[in-house]
Scaffold this motif. Structure first.
Motif, mmCIF file in Angstrom:
data_model
loop_
_atom_site.group_PDB
_atom_site.id
_atom_site.type_symbol
_atom_site.label_atom_id
_atom_site.label_comp_id
_atom_site.label_asym_id
_atom_site.label_seq_id
_atom_site.Cartn_x
_atom_site.Cartn_y
_atom_site.Cartn_z
ATOM 1 N N MET A 139 0.862 -1.120 0.013
ATOM 2 C CA MET A 139 0.064 0.120 -0.057
ATOM 3 C C MET A 139 0.933 1.148 -0.271
ATOM 4 O O MET A 139 0.478 2.288 -0.555
ATOM 5 C CB MET A 139 -0.952 -0.030 1.211
ATOM 6 C CG MET A 139 -1.890 -0.969 1.204
ATOM 7 S SD MET A 139 -2.930 -0.668 -0.344
ATOM 8 C CE MET A 139 -3.598 1.136 -0.339
ATOM 9 N N ALA A 140 1.970 1.233 0.658
ATOM 10 C CA ALA A 140 2.923 2.457 0.613
ATOM 11 C C ALA A 140 3.125 2.508 -0.998
ATOM 12 O O ALA A 140 3.353 3.727 -1.320
ATOM 13 C CB ALA A 140 4.310 2.192 1.458
ATOM 14 N N ARG A 141 3.632 1.611 -1.839
ATOM 15 C CA ARG A 141 3.976 1.650 -3.195
ATOM 16 C C ARG A 141 2.675 2.370 -3.750
ATOM 17 O O ARG A 141 3.137 3.020 -4.788
ATOM 18 C CB ARG A 141 4.224 0.243 -3.834
ATOM 19 C CG ARG A 141 4.613 0.324 -5.130
ATOM 20 C CD ARG A 141 5.184 -1.178 -5.670
ATOM 21 N NE ARG A 141 4.042 -2.149 -5.394
ATOM 22 C CZ ARG A 141 4.559 -3.257 -5.476
ATOM 23 N NH1 ARG A 141 5.690 -3.617 -5.569
ATOM 24 N NH2 ARG A 141 3.404 -4.188 -5.273
ATOM 25 N N ILE A 142 1.601 1.821 -3.519
ATOM 26 C CA ILE A 142 0.188 2.552 -4.319
ATOM 27 C C ILE A 142 0.321 3.861 -3.985
ATOM 28 O O ILE A 142 0.024 4.574 -4.553
ATOM 29 C CB ILE A 142 -0.866 1.687 -3.701
ATOM 30 C CG1 ILE A 142 -1.030 0.353 -4.375
ATOM 31 C CG2 ILE A 142 -2.186 2.748 -4.058
ATOM 32 C CD1 ILE A 142 -1.270 -0.012 -5.653
ATOM 33 N N SER A 143 0.584 4.139 -2.700
ATOM 34 C CA SER A 143 0.248 5.514 -2.303
ATOM 35 C C SER A 143 1.461 6.702 -3.094
ATOM 36 O O SER A 143 1.280 7.756 -3.129
ATOM 37 C CB SER A 143 0.480 5.704 -0.780
ATOM 38 O OG SER A 143 1.784 5.671 -0.282
ATOM 39 N N LEU A 144 2.402 6.044 -3.210
ATOM 40 C CA LEU A 144 3.394 6.827 -3.997
ATOM 41 C C LEU A 144 3.194 7.175 -5.449
ATOM 42 O O LEU A 144 3.820 7.838 -6.108
ATOM 43 C CB LEU A 144 4.856 5.975 -3.767
ATOM 44 C CG LEU A 144 5.508 6.348 -2.507
ATOM 45 C CD1 LEU A 144 6.851 5.274 -2.558
ATOM 46 C CD2 LEU A 144 5.832 7.487 -2.106
ATOM 47 N N SER A 145 2.257 6.188 -5.950
ATOM 48 C CA SER A 145 1.897 6.446 -7.321
ATOM 49 C C SER A 145 1.247 7.576 -7.593
ATOM 50 O O SER A 145 0.592 8.269 -6.883
ATOM 51 C CB SER A 145 1.094 5.278 -7.941
ATOM 52 O OG SER A 145 -0.216 5.148 -7.565
ATOM 53 N N ARG A 146 1.013 8.117 -8.993
ATOM 54 C CA ARG A 146 0.424 9.309 -9.282
ATOM 55 C C ARG A 146 -1.005 8.905 -9.845
ATOM 56 O O ARG A 146 -1.651 9.722 -10.519
ATOM 57 C CB ARG A 146 1.151 10.045 -10.317
ATOM 58 C CG ARG A 146 2.394 10.379 -9.613
ATOM 59 C CD ARG A 146 3.201 11.300 -10.999
ATOM 60 N NE ARG A 146 4.762 11.810 -10.508
ATOM 61 C CZ ARG A 146 5.721 11.091 -10.299
ATOM 62 N NH1 ARG A 146 5.852 9.835 -10.799
ATOM 63 N NH2 ARG A 146 6.790 11.445 -10.089
ATOM 64 N N ALA A 147 -1.189 7.515 -9.571
ATOM 65 C CA ALA A 147 -2.342 7.052 -10.153
ATOM 66 C C ALA A 147 -3.859 7.674 -9.661
ATOM 67 O O ALA A 147 -3.810 7.780 -8.570
ATOM 68 C CB ALA A 147 -2.431 5.468 -10.220
ATOM 69 N N HIS A 148 -4.743 8.012 -10.595
ATOM 70 C CA HIS A 148 -6.027 8.330 -10.200
ATOM 71 C C HIS A 148 -7.058 7.499 -9.609
ATOM 72 O O HIS A 148 -7.864 7.735 -8.938
ATOM 73 C CB HIS A 148 -6.440 9.281 -11.314
ATOM 74 C CG HIS A 148 -7.739 10.245 -10.973
ATOM 75 N ND1 HIS A 148 -7.475 11.265 -10.187
ATOM 76 C CD2 HIS A 148 -9.067 10.165 -11.406
ATOM 77 C CE1 HIS A 148 -8.450 12.012 -9.914
ATOM 78 N NE2 HIS A 148 -9.629 11.265 -10.789
ATOM 79 N N LEU A 149 -6.811 6.078 -10.242
ATOM 80 C CA LEU A 149 -7.543 5.139 -9.738
ATOM 81 C C LEU A 149 -7.036 4.098 -9.237
ATOM 82 O O LEU A 149 -5.959 3.420 -9.596
ATOM 83 C CB LEU A 149 -8.396 4.451 -11.359
ATOM 84 C CG LEU A 149 -8.981 3.190 -11.401
ATOM 85 C CD1 LEU A 149 -9.926 3.215 -10.066
ATOM 86 C CD2 LEU A 149 -9.432 2.743 -12.583
ATOM 87 N N TRP A 150 -7.416 3.584 -7.958
ATOM 88 C CA TRP A 150 -6.994 2.614 -7.203
ATOM 89 C C TRP A 150 -7.704 1.365 -7.484
ATOM 90 O O TRP A 150 -8.926 1.411 -7.197
ATOM 91 C CB TRP A 150 -6.551 2.856 -5.750
ATOM 92 C CG TRP A 150 -5.715 3.812 -5.575
ATOM 93 C CD1 TRP A 150 -4.742 4.608 -6.580
ATOM 94 C CD2 TRP A 150 -5.184 4.524 -4.232
ATOM 95 N NE1 TRP A 150 -4.167 5.446 -5.960
ATOM 96 C CE2 TRP A 150 -4.184 5.421 -4.551
ATOM 97 C CE3 TRP A 150 -5.440 4.192 -3.025
ATOM 98 C CZ2 TRP A 150 -3.274 6.058 -3.576
ATOM 99 C CZ3 TRP A 150 -4.851 4.698 -2.019
ATOM 100 C CH2 TRP A 150 -3.898 5.890 -2.199
ATOM 101 N N ILE A 151 -7.249 0.346 -7.593
ATOM 102 C CA ILE A 151 -8.047 -1.179 -7.721
ATOM 103 C C ILE A 151 -7.257 -2.145 -6.903
ATOM 104 O O ILE A 151 -6.192 -2.550 -7.313
ATOM 105 C CB ILE A 151 -8.217 -1.786 -9.148
ATOM 106 C CG1 ILE A 151 -8.879 -0.652 -10.129
ATOM 107 C CG2 ILE A 151 -8.679 -2.984 -9.110
ATOM 108 C CD1 ILE A 151 -9.144 -1.256 -11.392
ATOM 109 N N LEU A 152 -8.109 -2.330 -5.672
ATOM 110 C CA LEU A 152 -7.359 -2.946 -4.641
ATOM 111 C C LEU A 152 -7.991 -4.314 -4.449
ATOM 112 O O LEU A 152 -9.153 -4.241 -3.760
ATOM 113 C CB LEU A 152 -7.265 -2.096 -3.249
ATOM 114 C CG LEU A 152 -6.817 -0.730 -3.696
ATOM 115 C CD1 LEU A 152 -7.067 0.220 -2.301
ATOM 116 C CD2 LEU A 152 -5.388 -0.659 -4.068
ATOM 117 N N ASP A 153 -7.406 -5.513 -4.435
ATOM 118 C CA ASP A 153 -8.063 -6.842 -3.882
ATOM 119 C C ASP A 153 -7.609 -7.171 -2.585
ATOM 120 O O ASP A 153 -6.424 -7.651 -2.468
ATOM 121 C CB ASP A 153 -7.427 -7.917 -5.307
ATOM 122 C CG ASP A 153 -8.419 -9.059 -5.057
ATOM 123 O OD1 ASP A 153 -9.400 -9.268 -4.367
ATOM 124 O OD2 ASP A 153 -8.095 -9.845 -5.980
#
Length: 209
Positions: free
Chosen positions: A147-161
């Motif tokens: 989740m730390a890696r996800i938070s560092l992204s500039r992505a507008h959409l998070w798809i989390l399984d």
């Protein structure tokens, strides 16, 4: 007053696994600043649906739209707007937590500044583990690092399984806080979870039957 337009749309999605129809006629929209939780019994196809939304699996029927256009007609643009968390976290076991985040930054175009990485590790309660190799971390610590890696992204959409897998109360609170911050910035989240979590302002649900 002009109402916001949906940014992610599923239109009549269907999924076949082998000879079994997992689901069909799945349609929903997700708007800026909104979280949608996919619910359903084990084997109902929640992970398959998330993979279809992420462009990682085929749909038997229907289509997924990002800002009004089929995702497969704008694959590069869509992938640059997307951060996906699956069951395979994709870490290098012999690299440290910090090195894995730097590797992910180089590979996926994340924020790779030392300050950002250190602050994210602190936010996720991993400062004491940041120089440890991944192979010695617990399952919950690895999940928090993902989740730390996800938070560092500039992505507008998070798809989390299943983003709360193996997390204790503190870890769940950290992930909820990340999701809420993302929503406050008009981001979108689609997730599955076996746990009931309190995400503000609220999480809309879609039930697979």
């Amino acid at each position: 007053m002009t109402l916001p337009s949906p940014q992610l749309e599923a239109r009549d999605i269907a999924c076949l696994r082998g000879e079994t129809l997992l689901f069909e006629s799945v349609s929903f929209s997700v708007f800026p600043g909104e979280a949608l939780q996919i619910k359903g019994a084990n084997g109902s196809g929640k992970t398959s649906l998330l993979r279809i939304l992420a462009g990682l699996g085929p749909s038997l029927d229907g289509e997924v739209l990002w800002r009004g256009t089929n995702i497969h007609l704008q694959r590069g643009q869509y992938l640059s707007a997307l951060a996906y968390l699956g069951h395979n976290l994709g870490f290098k076991p012999d690299l440290t937590a910090t090195e894995n985040l730097r590797f992910g930054a180089a590979l996926f175009g994340l924020d790779s500044s030392e300050e950002s990485i250190d602050q994210t590790l602190l936010d996720m309660g991993l400062s004491e583990q940041k120089e440890l190799p991944l192979r010695v971390l617990s399952a919950g610590q690895k999940q928090r690092l993902a989740m730390a890696r996800i938070s560092l992204s500039r992505a507008h959409l998070w798809i989390l399984d299943e983003p709360f897998t193996a997390l204790d109360g503190r870890g769940i609170a950290s992930v909820v806080r990340l999701i809420e911050q993302h929503l406050q910035q008009e981001g979108l989240v689609v997730l599955t979870s076996h746990q009931t979590v309190d995400i503000k302002p609220s999480v809309r649900t879609w039930l697979l039957q």
